[in-house]
Design a protein around this motif. Structure first.
Motif, mmCIF file in Angstrom:
data_model
loop_
_atom_site.group_PDB
_atom_site.id
_atom_site.type_symbol
_atom_site.label_atom_id
_atom_site.label_comp_id
_atom_site.label_asym_id
_atom_site.label_seq_id
_atom_site.Cartn_x
_atom_site.Cartn_y
_atom_site.Cartn_z
ATOM 1 N N ASN A 261 -3.914 37.525 -82.864
ATOM 2 C CA ASN A 261 -4.045 37.123 -81.468
ATOM 3 C C ASN A 261 -3.870 35.611 -81.294
ATOM 4 O O ASN A 261 -3.170 35.144 -80.384
ATOM 5 C CB ASN A 261 -5.404 37.560 -80.912
ATOM 6 C CG ASN A 261 -5.446 39.021 -80.540
ATOM 7 O OD1 ASN A 261 -4.457 39.577 -80.069
ATOM 8 N ND2 ASN A 261 -6.585 39.664 -80.727
ATOM 9 N N GLU A 262 -4.515 34.845 -82.164
ATOM 10 C CA GLU A 262 -4.455 33.381 -82.058
ATOM 11 C C GLU A 262 -3.039 32.861 -82.268
ATOM 12 O O GLU A 262 -2.550 32.012 -81.506
ATOM 13 C CB GLU A 262 -5.403 32.749 -83.088
ATOM 14 C CG GLU A 262 -6.886 32.962 -82.782
ATOM 15 C CD GLU A 262 -7.776 32.471 -83.902
ATOM 16 O OE1 GLU A 262 -7.232 32.058 -84.965
ATOM 17 O OE2 GLU A 262 -9.013 32.505 -83.734
ATOM 18 N N GLN A 263 -2.360 33.371 -83.290
ATOM 19 C CA GLN A 263 -1.016 32.876 -83.586
ATOM 20 C C GLN A 263 -0.012 33.297 -82.519
ATOM 21 O O GLN A 263 0.858 32.510 -82.123
ATOM 22 C CB GLN A 263 -0.563 33.387 -84.967
ATOM 23 C CG GLN A 263 -1.306 32.781 -86.143
ATOM 24 C CD GLN A 263 -1.040 31.291 -86.286
ATOM 25 O OE1 GLN A 263 0.015 30.786 -85.931
ATOM 26 N NE2 GLN A 263 -2.021 30.559 -86.802
ATOM 27 N N ILE A 264 -0.126 34.532 -82.036
ATOM 28 C CA ILE A 264 0.802 34.989 -80.994
ATOM 29 C C ILE A 264 0.628 34.161 -79.730
ATOM 30 O O ILE A 264 1.613 33.798 -79.067
ATOM 31 C CB ILE A 264 0.598 36.494 -80.707
ATOM 32 C CG1 ILE A 264 1.031 37.326 -81.924
ATOM 33 C CG2 ILE A 264 1.393 36.928 -79.472
ATOM 34 C CD1 ILE A 264 0.681 38.803 -81.826
ATOM 35 N N LYS A 265 -0.614 33.832 -79.373
ATOM 36 C CA LYS A 265 -0.864 33.009 -78.179
ATOM 37 C C LYS A 265 -0.227 31.628 -78.326
ATOM 38 O O LYS A 265 0.304 31.065 -77.356
ATOM 39 C CB LYS A 265 -2.366 32.885 -77.930
ATOM 40 C CG LYS A 265 -2.993 34.151 -77.366
ATOM 41 C CD LYS A 265 -4.507 34.031 -77.217
ATOM 42 C CE LYS A 265 -5.098 35.340 -76.692
ATOM 43 N NZ LYS A 265 -6.577 35.303 -76.621
ATOM 44 N N LYS A 266 -0.261 31.079 -79.533
ATOM 45 C CA LYS A 266 0.366 29.777 -79.761
ATOM 46 C C LYS A 266 1.879 29.858 -79.552
ATOM 47 O O LYS A 266 2.486 29.000 -78.901
ATOM 48 C CB LYS A 266 0.055 29.278 -81.175
ATOM 49 C CG LYS A 266 -1.397 28.867 -81.386
ATOM 50 C CD LYS A 266 -1.629 28.430 -82.825
ATOM 51 C CE LYS A 266 -3.096 28.072 -83.065
ATOM 52 N NZ LYS A 266 -3.341 27.706 -84.481
ATOM 53 N N PHE A 267 2.493 30.890 -80.107
ATOM 54 C CA PHE A 267 3.933 31.060 -79.934
ATOM 55 C C PHE A 267 4.279 31.303 -78.473
ATOM 56 O O PHE A 267 5.278 30.783 -77.962
ATOM 57 C CB PHE A 267 4.444 32.229 -80.790
ATOM 58 C CG PHE A 267 4.617 31.905 -82.241
ATOM 59 C CD1 PHE A 267 5.564 30.960 -82.643
ATOM 60 C CD2 PHE A 267 3.864 32.533 -83.213
ATOM 61 C CE1 PHE A 267 5.741 30.662 -83.986
ATOM 62 C CE2 PHE A 267 4.038 32.244 -84.554
ATOM 63 C CZ PHE A 267 4.975 31.300 -84.942
ATOM 64 N N GLU A 268 3.456 32.088 -77.805
ATOM 65 C CA GLU A 268 3.697 32.394 -76.397
ATOM 66 C C GLU A 268 3.698 31.101 -75.570
ATOM 67 O O GLU A 268 4.538 30.914 -74.685
ATOM 68 C CB GLU A 268 2.638 33.363 -75.889
ATOM 69 C CG GLU A 268 2.946 33.991 -74.550
ATOM 70 C CD GLU A 268 1.896 35.022 -74.146
ATOM 71 O OE1 GLU A 268 2.224 35.903 -73.351
ATOM 72 O OE2 GLU A 268 0.751 34.929 -74.640
ATOM 73 N N ALA A 269 2.761 30.213 -75.866
ATOM 74 C CA ALA A 269 2.673 28.944 -75.144
ATOM 75 C C ALA A 269 3.845 28.024 -75.485
ATOM 76 O O ALA A 269 4.387 27.335 -74.612
ATOM 77 C CB ALA A 269 1.357 28.255 -75.470
#
Length: 397
Positions: free
Chosen positions: A124-132
């Motif tokens: 969840n944390e890594q995907i949110k970073k990529f999404e941003a």
């Protein structure tokens, strides 16, 4: 003609056009009409829509002849990005690619846990970073595909991951609670076979890719589709018995193929024999360069048992292309010819046997390519092979 039929035909035509543009890289409207057998009016209307959506771009070719400069069409690789995730034991790799399958950045996260909740939080944390990081493009992240080193059902539920000891996990559902991005789970060997088909073997519809690292997995592309079996668990070829009553396997049987022809078995044997922990490929390469007879015999035995299983695979599936994903085969001199010499049955038929040039990158490249295919809504992709990665980070958690 009813409206539904017109909409369906328009969708099919759009798919044909996008696939041809991606395949050719650069193509004119006139050549696109010839390649797809669609009228110029249909091409003009569809191209206008795709240009407005930002999916394709126009390029004026420079030339020195008299007349108008030809206008070429190509896919807009920067219109969106695909996120491929390789969820393996001890490490999770994340790769972002553009819509042409070219890797933009990769992050490798070392993990020392198999706890599902911890790994879900990390994802969840890594995907949110990529999404941003990639939300400024027209479409942002267009899809996420996660490679699972275990059994994935047709419904994309994780049935069993041996090394993580996960049983009946619904990772897709848990991630979809957090993200409004298409998410897909797929077996790692299937994604390796998909990468080989999309980036290298454009002229085949039937391809087998055997990955030989921690065990033996088989990715199967039949008529450009994954061959999954009844529940989705086809491809566990490593548990084909090649030595009746042989070595005990964790699956419960004895004499399974991966107990004789996987890289992990070779590493285990040489590590124990030579009392070396964390044995590397470089050490094995060094022994081979020194003419170490014991190591040569071990690898000859590896190839012998590998050939037995390959012979069975060829007779069962009659593939066009077979790809072997193994670094040991890449470093062992003349390994491919040695395997071919063992495949001498008069009823075994295949066109091409290759060793993968991707290595462990094949899984995550296949994941990115599958996300692109789903976004573009095309039956198959032919993408250029571009392995340059601009950013490569390793993170330990």
């Amino acid at each position: 003609m009813v409206t539904g039929d017109a909409a369906y035909i328009k969708k099919i035509n759009r798919s044909l056009i996008i696939r041809e543009i991606v395949k050719e890289g650069l193509i004119s409207r006139a050549d696109l009409s010839k390649a797809t057998n669609l009228t110029r009016a249909t091409i003009s209307a569809q191209v206008a829509d795709l240009l407005e959506e930002g999916l394709i771009i126009e390029t004026h070719l420079e030339h020195f002849t008299v007349g108008r400069k030809p206008i070429m069409l190509s896919l807009n690789g920067n219109a969106g990005y695909a996120l491929g995730i390789d969820l393996d034991y001890g490490e999770i790799s994340f790769t972002i690619s553009d819509l042409l399958g070219c890797p933009i950045s990769t992050i490798n996260v070392k993990i020392n846990t198999t706890d599902y909740k911890d790994i879900l939080m990390l994802l969840n944390e890594q995907i949110k970073k990529f999404e941003a990081d990639f939300n400024e493009s027209r479409y942002g992240i267009v899809g996420i595909v996660i490679a699972i080193h275990g059994l994935v059902s047709k419904e994309e539920n994780i049935h069993y991951v041996p090394r993580l000891k996960w049983h009946e996990i619904n990772l897709k559902s848990d991630l979809e609670k957090e993200f409004d991005i298409p998410i897909q789970l797929e077996n790692n060997a299937n994604l390796s076979s998909f990468a080989e088909r999309v980036f290298v073997h454009h002229e085949t519809d039937n391809l087998l890719c055997a990955t030989l690292y921690s065990g033996i997995g088989l990715g199967m592309m039949m008529n450009n589709e994954f061959f999954r079996g009844h529940d989705g668990y086809a491809g566990e070829i490593g548990h084909m018995i090649v030595v009746p009553g042989g070595k005990q396997c964790n699956c419960g049987n004895k004499g399974c193929w991966e107990k004789y022809a996987s890289e992990s078995i070779i590493f285990e044997y040489l590590s124990e024999k030579r009392q070396i922990e964390n044995l590397t490929y470089e050490q094995i390469q060094g022994w081979l360069n020194e003419g170490d007879e014991e190591v040569r015999e071990v690898l000859e035995q590896f190839i012998f048992y590998l050939s037995i299983g390959l012979n069975n695979m060829i007779n069962m599936y009659n593939p066009d292309v077979i790809v072997l994903d193994s670094k040991l085969l890449r470093i062992y001199p003349d390994s491919l010819n040695k395997i071919r010499d063992n495949l001498n049955s008069s009823i075994s038929h295949y066109r091409e046997l290759r060793i993968s040039s991707f290595g462990r990158k094949s899984t995550i490249l296949g994941a990115c390519a599958l996300a692109i295919k789903q976004f573009l809504d095309v039956p198959m992709l032919n993408l250029p092979l571009q392995l340059k990665i601009e950013q490569d980070e390793s993170v330990v958690i």
